[in-house]
Design a protein around this motif. Structure first.
Motif, PDB file in Angstrom:
ATOM      1  N   GLU A 289      24.199  -4.050 -47.403  1.00 15.77           N
ATOM      2  CA  GLU A 289      23.091  -4.154 -45.981  1.00 15.77           C
ATOM      3  C   GLU A 289      21.454  -3.980 -46.980  1.00 15.77           C
ATOM      4  O   GLU A 289      20.870  -4.690 -47.478  1.00 15.77           O
TER       5      GLU A 289
ATOM      6  N   GLU B   2      18.405  -5.937 -48.027  1.00 14.20           N
ATOM      7  CA  GLU B   2      16.866  -5.719 -47.855  1.00 14.20           C
ATOM      8  C   GLU B   2      16.167  -5.858 -49.048  1.00 14.20           C
ATOM      9  O   GLU B   2      14.605  -6.235 -49.388  1.00 14.20           O
TER      10      GLU B   2
ATOM     11  N   ALA C 209      17.490 -12.593 -47.459  1.00 10.53           N
ATOM     12  CA  ALA C 209      17.893 -12.059 -45.777  1.00 10.53           C
ATOM     13  C   ALA C 209      18.443 -12.892 -45.245  1.00 10.53           C
ATOM     14  O   ALA C 209      19.050 -12.328 -44.421  1.00 10.53           O
TER      15      ALA C 209
ATOM     16  N   LEU D 143      21.756 -11.763 -45.538  1.00  8.51           N
ATOM     17  CA  LEU D 143      21.707  -9.924 -44.677  1.00  8.51           C
ATOM     18  C   LEU D 143      22.609 -10.424 -43.602  1.00  8.51           C
ATOM     19  O   LEU D 143      23.296  -9.836 -42.520  1.00  8.51           O
ATOM     20  N   GLY D 144      21.440 -11.677 -42.712  1.00 11.58           N
ATOM     21  CA  GLY D 144      21.068 -12.138 -41.334  1.00 11.58           C
ATOM     22  C   GLY D 144      22.869 -12.479 -40.440  1.00 11.58           C
ATOM     23  O   GLY D 144      23.473 -12.481 -39.365  1.00 11.58           O
TER      24      GLY D 144
ATOM     25  N   TYR E 104      18.375  -5.807 -41.734  1.00 13.21           N
ATOM     26  CA  TYR E 104      18.132  -7.243 -41.397  1.00 13.21           C
ATOM     27  C   TYR E 104      17.319  -6.665 -40.659  1.00 13.21           C
ATOM     28  O   TYR E 104      16.082  -7.821 -41.180  1.00 13.21           O
TER      29      TYR E 104
ATOM     30  N   TYR F  36      13.468  -9.092 -41.847  1.00 20.40           N
ATOM     31  CA  TYR F  36      13.499 -10.359 -41.806  1.00 20.40           C
ATOM     32  C   TYR F  36      11.512 -10.406 -41.109  1.00 20.40           C
ATOM     33  O   TYR F  36      10.884 -11.116 -41.313  1.00 20.40           O
TER      34      TYR F  36
END
Length: 298
Positions: free
Chosen positions: A226, A230, A249, A252-253, A262, A266
């Motif tokens: 994770e 990022e 991103a 990740l989301g 995330y 974002y």
């Protein structure tokens, strides 16, 4: 008879009588004088001793006795005698696996590794081969250092654990090996993250990306993935490679929608007027597509 020959013979007989006189004098002088002329006798007398053979079972039982009294190093030495005294025997095989185990219990990791490898080389298809592989793996595993240090030992432990799972899938050690594989992988990913953060702080973005890419490509099932996604968003944004930043991103989301990492990714995109958007041909997307495909196939 010529004069020369007579003289020579007379001299020889005289010399022989002189030697006899000297020998007699030495005999009369006693043992001390003779001993001083013997270069091999310097006061310590050699006695030939016949060492009786100790039965293999007795040596093995002695080793077990030492194990019970927690004298693991002494036990390892006893078990090692079996290979020396009874090579090519069943006792030698049993002694070798016990030697590996005794060294493991004594935390003599390198000796345990050596004995385990020797067992696997000599007896690869026996009932205790899986256990020897497990001892080999765990002797490396127990030497794994923290992430600030070189992770060669983690790599060796991971390789040995994976070999255990592949070669002996039905052994009783597989379940534990799988758990430790995940821990070793997490350790290796942690090292990559540490180095990647260092490069990111130094604004060496290409070097940082290479490290985070290792985590995303090879260690997707670890807890570090994770943060790696990022950090990739950060590094790609810093280089102006916005498409990859958006993909990092978005992936990740999609996989970790509730992750605080995330939220950071974002927010970073929004600060640049962008939103997460996955590019299907990106290496990041392909890496996670492979992971999803493997998961569906299980």
């Amino acid at each position: 008879m010529s004069l020369d020959f007579a003289v020579t013979a007379r001299d020889a007989r005289a010399a022989m009588r002189a030697v006899a006189v000297v020998a007699g004098a030495l005999t009369l002088a006693g043992c001390d004088t003779l001993a001083s002329l013997n270069p091999f006798d310097q006061g310590e007398k050699y006695e030939m001793k016949i060492v009786p053979d100790v039965p293999a079972e007795k040596i093995y039982d002695d080793g077990l006795g030492r194990m019970k009294s927690s004298d693991h190093e002494g036990a390892a030495k006893k078990f090692a005698q079996l290979s020396k005294n009874y090579p090519y025997s069943e006792w030698a095989r049993r002694g070798l696996i016990m030697e590996a185990y005794a060294n493991y219990e004594a935390q003599k990791w390198e000796d345990a590794i050596t004995a385990s490898r020797s067992y696997l080389s000599k007896y690869p298809n026996t009932k205790d081969a899986a256990y020897a592989q497990y001892l080999l793996a765990m002797s490396n595993y127990n030497q794994i250092p923290d992430v600030t240090r070189d992770q060669e030992r983690s790599e060796k432990a991971l390789a040995a654990l994976q070999e255990l799972v592949q070669k002996y899938p039905d052994s009783e050690y597989v379940s534990d090996a799988r758990n430790r594989i995940q821990i070793a992988r997490d350790q290796l990913a942690g090292k990559e993250m540490e180095v990647g953060r260092y490069y990111l702080e130094k604004r060496n973005f290409p070097a940082a990306i290479n490290r985070f890419r290792e985590v995303v490509s090879k260690y997707q099932t670890t807890r570090h993935v994770e943060e790696a996604l990022e950090r990739l968003t950060e590094a790609y944004m810093a280089l102006g490679i916005t498409q990859e930043a958006q993909t990092a991103a978005a992936v990740l989301g999609h996989n970790f929608p509730d992750s605080p990492w995330y939220k950071d990714a974002y927010a970073l995109l929004q600060s640049g007027g962008l939103e997460p958007r996955e590019e299907s041909q990106s290496w990041i997307s392909r890496a996670f597509r492979g992971l999803r495909t493997a998961a569906l196939g299980q």
